[in-house]
Each structure stands twice: as structure tokens, then as C-alpha cells.
Design an enzyme around this catalytic site. Structure first.
Site, PDB file in Angstrom:
ATOM      1  N   PHE A  89       1.319   5.057   0.906  1.00 27.04           N
ATOM      2  CA  PHE A  89       0.838   6.063   1.854  1.00 27.04           C
ATOM      3  C   PHE A  89       1.445   7.420   1.501  1.00 27.04           C
ATOM      4  O   PHE A  89       2.588   7.504   1.041  1.00 27.04           O
ATOM      5  CB  PHE A  89       1.238   5.706   3.287  1.00 27.04           C
ATOM      6  CG  PHE A  89       0.508   4.516   3.852  1.00 27.04           C
ATOM      7  CD1 PHE A  89      -0.602   4.684   4.665  1.00 27.04           C
ATOM      8  CD2 PHE A  89       0.928   3.227   3.577  1.00 27.04           C
ATOM      9  CE1 PHE A  89      -1.289   3.603   5.192  1.00 27.04           C
ATOM     10  CE2 PHE A  89       0.248   2.132   4.092  1.00 27.04           C
ATOM     11  CZ  PHE A  89      -0.860   2.321   4.905  1.00 27.04           C
ATOM     12  N   THR A 149       0.849  -1.188   0.000  1.00 27.03           N
ATOM     13  CA  THR A 149       0.000   0.000   0.000  1.00 27.03           C
ATOM     14  C   THR A 149       0.883   1.236   0.000  1.00 27.03           C
ATOM     15  O   THR A 149       1.884   1.300   0.721  1.00 27.03           O
ATOM     16  CB  THR A 149      -0.932   0.026   1.225  1.00 27.03           C
ATOM     17  OG1 THR A 149      -1.875  -1.049   1.110  1.00 27.03           O
ATOM     18  CG2 THR A 149      -1.705   1.334   1.309  1.00 27.03           C
TER      19      THR A 149
END
Length: 387
Positions: free
Chosen positions: A290, A288
Site C-alpha cells: 500500500f 499487498t
């Protein structure tokens, strides 16, 4: 009876003819760009804007009318791109001075040499959330403050409750976190850092719970998407989306029998839960991305990625013409995300990530063009992304 045969096509001769035409086209294009440079100097002296929509529309109609009917649309497209390149060239000739370029230069000069090791950081969720883990990798000693919703993190930055906020924006398996993109258009902030974090989801339940006793699985909707194959193996189990993976783990720990949470491994220790299943992501390379945001721009020395928001007219070829500018300036576009604009019928807002350091002349040229020609244009920051 006429036995004469049709003369065969000589491809070599056709290609030689194309080469001759291309030589003329390149020479004429160079001459046209020199004329555009003269126009730029006239506009500089007279204070005129680079873009002249009325003139451009009339020119497109004229060249289309000059062309044979079967190629009129192709001629219009060709000249649309020529005009886009001409504007880019004029901007380059006129220089890069603009309020935005001055702001970027000022932020670059005022930003410290190194990224801070500690700061007050806003994260959505609770202890054990992946945002917290991302913050711990971005900062050596973050002072993490938890907020219930993603919108609250943006608000915390705007109100200066925290200096930074850390938010998930994209997953390698489930795609973009669309809620974040929608919130980005509503709030004022700057991206100052980014991080790609490895995600390892586990299935957690209260101590002593068996898999056969699970009747419901809870987690954030992105985590549920990332574990779709695992969930498909248990079609009888109810699936419920929650605000955060760590919030889901805490929910299970509090007093819910027969409920399991998809969350990070750290949550098992934090909330005294059993690991019923490990590594349940669809992909073994689940990551992921960020972003770390602040209220004011901070541009560190190693920053080499830039993000923008732009609304493009809902007209044929509008996006294509914009992308031509990236190509002309040799700027590598790494992300293009579109989101519908509320209350506007089939109109979209676009988010761009591109590889361009803050001191790049190409970036300065691009920003000078875009901020002068588009009403809804925002510079979101230039930053480094940690792999």
C-alpha cells in the site's frame, strides 16, 4: 599431397590480445570522459543544454559508417551507451541544482522528524477493507473516511478533503493493481509512506449457510485472482467482481442468500457472517503493498525509496539507454512497471521504484538528467516502506 595441419587456435594468446585491447579502450574511454568534462564546462559558461540530439544523431551515423558492416549495429549500440554515460558525467560535473532538487531539499527541511500518529485518511471501500487495516498500521489513530472508487481517493487528496490517502498498488500473488497505476498518471500527489500488509482471505456467508448452498462468490478482482486455486475447485459457482472485499462482505450481509464473499477475517465480525473457509489464498505468504499519498511532498528522515513516472520515446534501445544511467550511478531499481498511454499507438508510460534516499548525490544527478531530458517526467516522492 599436402599433409600440413592447420595451426590450432591458441586461446591464451587471443585472451592476451583482448587484454591489450581492453587496456587501450579503458585509457581512451577515460580520455573521452575528460573531454566530456571540458564540454560540460563550456556548456556551463555558455548556458547550453547538456543534451544535443542533432549532434548525437550525426555522431552515431558517423561511427556506424566507420565500422565494418557486420559490426555497424554493435558499434551504434556501443556509442549510444557511451553518449548516455557522457551526458550523465556532464550532469554530475555541472552539479545538481534544479527546481526539483530545490523542492526536495525544501520538503526535507520542512517535514517533521516523525510520521504523524493521527490524521484524516481517505480509503476506498467500507469498514473492514484492507486499505483501512493498512491505514491503522500506518497511523495509531487514523480518522478514516470511505470513498466508493480509487479515483475518489486521489480526488479527495487533491481537494484537501483528507490529508492522506491509502491505496493498494501491488500484490505478491496477483501482481500490480493496474487501475492505481493508470490513475497515478492522471492525478497530482506525492507518496509519503508505504506498507506491506499480510493478506488473509476467507470465504464468508450469512449465518447458517452451507458451502453446498453457495451459487455465487463476490469480491474485488485482485482478491479473486489471489484465490484462483480455491475458486477452481468450485467451477459451478458464479464469480462476480466488486469494488472492494469489504463492500462484498457487506453486500452478502444485507440480504443475499446463496452468495459468499472473499474478504478479510475482520469482516466476519463486522457484518455478522460465518467463516465457511479460511486461508484460501493461493500463497501462504500473500502480501499487498500500500502507498500513503498526500497533496504536498513530505520526506521523513528514514525515507530511502523513491518513485518516478517517465515516458520514453518509442525507439529501439530507449529503455536500455535509460537503465544504463541507473547502473552508472549504482542505483538499485526495485520496480519497473509499464502501462499503455491512451490514444497513443503502442507507447508506454513507465513507473520506477528505486532505492535512493532524498539526500543521495546519485539521486540528485539522476533527477537532474531525467527532468532536463524528458518532457513527461514526474517525481512521486521519497519515502520509507514499512515491512
Amino acid at each position: 599431397m599436402n599433409d600440413t595441419k592447420k595451426k590450432p587456435i591458441d586461446l591464451s594468446e587471443i585472451r592476451r590480445e583482448i587484454d591489450r585491447i581492453d587496456t587501450d579502450l579503458v585509457s581512451l574511454f577515460a580520455a573521452r570522459m575528460r573531454a566530456s568534462a571540458d564540454v560540460a564546462e563550456y556548456k556551463r559558461a555558455s548556458g547550453m543544454a547538456v543534451t544535443d540530439p542533432v549532434r548525437e544523431a550525426a555522431l552515431l551515423d558517423r561511427v556506424a559508417a566507420m565500422s565494418p558492416a557486420e559490426t555497424a549495429d554493435y558499434t551504434r549500440t556501443l556509442y549510444t551507451n557511451i553518449l548516455s554515460l557522457s551526458r550523465a558525467y556532464q550532469h554530475a560535473r555541472l552539479g545538481n541544482e534544479s527546481p526539483l532538487s530545490k523542492m526536495i531539499a525544501r520538503a526535507t527541511a520542512q517535514t517533521p522528524k516523525t510520521f504523524p500518529t493521527t490524521a484524516k485518511v481517505a480509503c476506498q471501500g467500507t469498514d473492514g477493507a484492507y486499505s483501512c487495516k493498512a491505514a491503522e498500521q500506518l497511523f495509531e489513530r487514523p480518522d478514516i473516511h470511505h470513498y466508493a472508487q480509487f479515483a475518489d481517493v486521489f480526488t479527495a487528496i487533491e481537494r484537501e478533503e483528507c490529508r492522506y490517502g491509502v491505496l493498494p498498488i501491488e500484490n505478491s500473488t496477483a501482481g500490480s493493481v493496474t487501475e492505481i497505476y493508470d490513475l497515478m498518471s492522471k492525478h497530482r500527489f506525492y507518496i509519503v509512506r508505504a506498507l506491506r500488509l499480510d493478506i488473509d482471505h476467507c470465504l464468508l456467508a450469512k449465518r447458517g449457510t452451507k458451502m453446498e448452498n453457495i451459487t455465487e462468490i463476490v469480491s474485488h478482482k485482485q482478491a479473486l485472482l489471489q484465490c484462483a486455486a480455491f475458486l477452481a475447485k468450485h467451477p459451478h459457482i458464479k464469480i462476480t467482481a466488486m469494488d472492494n472485499t469489504a463492500v462484498a462482505a457487506r453486500y452478502v450481509a444485507e440480504n443475499h442468500e446463496g452468495v459468499a464473499a472473499i474478504a478479510g477475517r475482520e469482516c466476519a465480525t463486522l457484518y455478522d457472517l460465518d467463516l465457511l473457509a479460511e486461508e484460501i489464498c493461493d500463497s501462504t505468504h500473500n502480501r499487498t503493498r500500500f502507498i500513503c499519498i498526500s497533496k504536498t511532498p513530505e520526506i521523513y528522515e528514514e525515507a530511502d525509496k523513491t518513485s518516478l513516472i517517465l515516458t520514453i520515446p518509442h525507439k529501439p534501445g530507449a529503455l536500455s539507454r535509460l537503465l544504463t544511467r541507473f547502473d552508472a550511478l549504482r542505483i538499485n531499481l526495485t520496480k519497473l512497471e509499464s502501462r499503455p498511454i491512451p490514444d497513443r499507438d503502442f507507447e508506454f508510460r513507465f513507473y520506477f521504484d528505486l532505492v535512493a534516499p532524498a539526500n543521495s548525490p546519485a539521486l540528485s544527478h539522476l533527477l537532474a538528467e531525467l527532468c532536463g531530458e524528458h518532457e513527461e517526467f514526474r517525481y512521486l516522492g521519497t519515502y520509507a516502506e514499512i515491512q
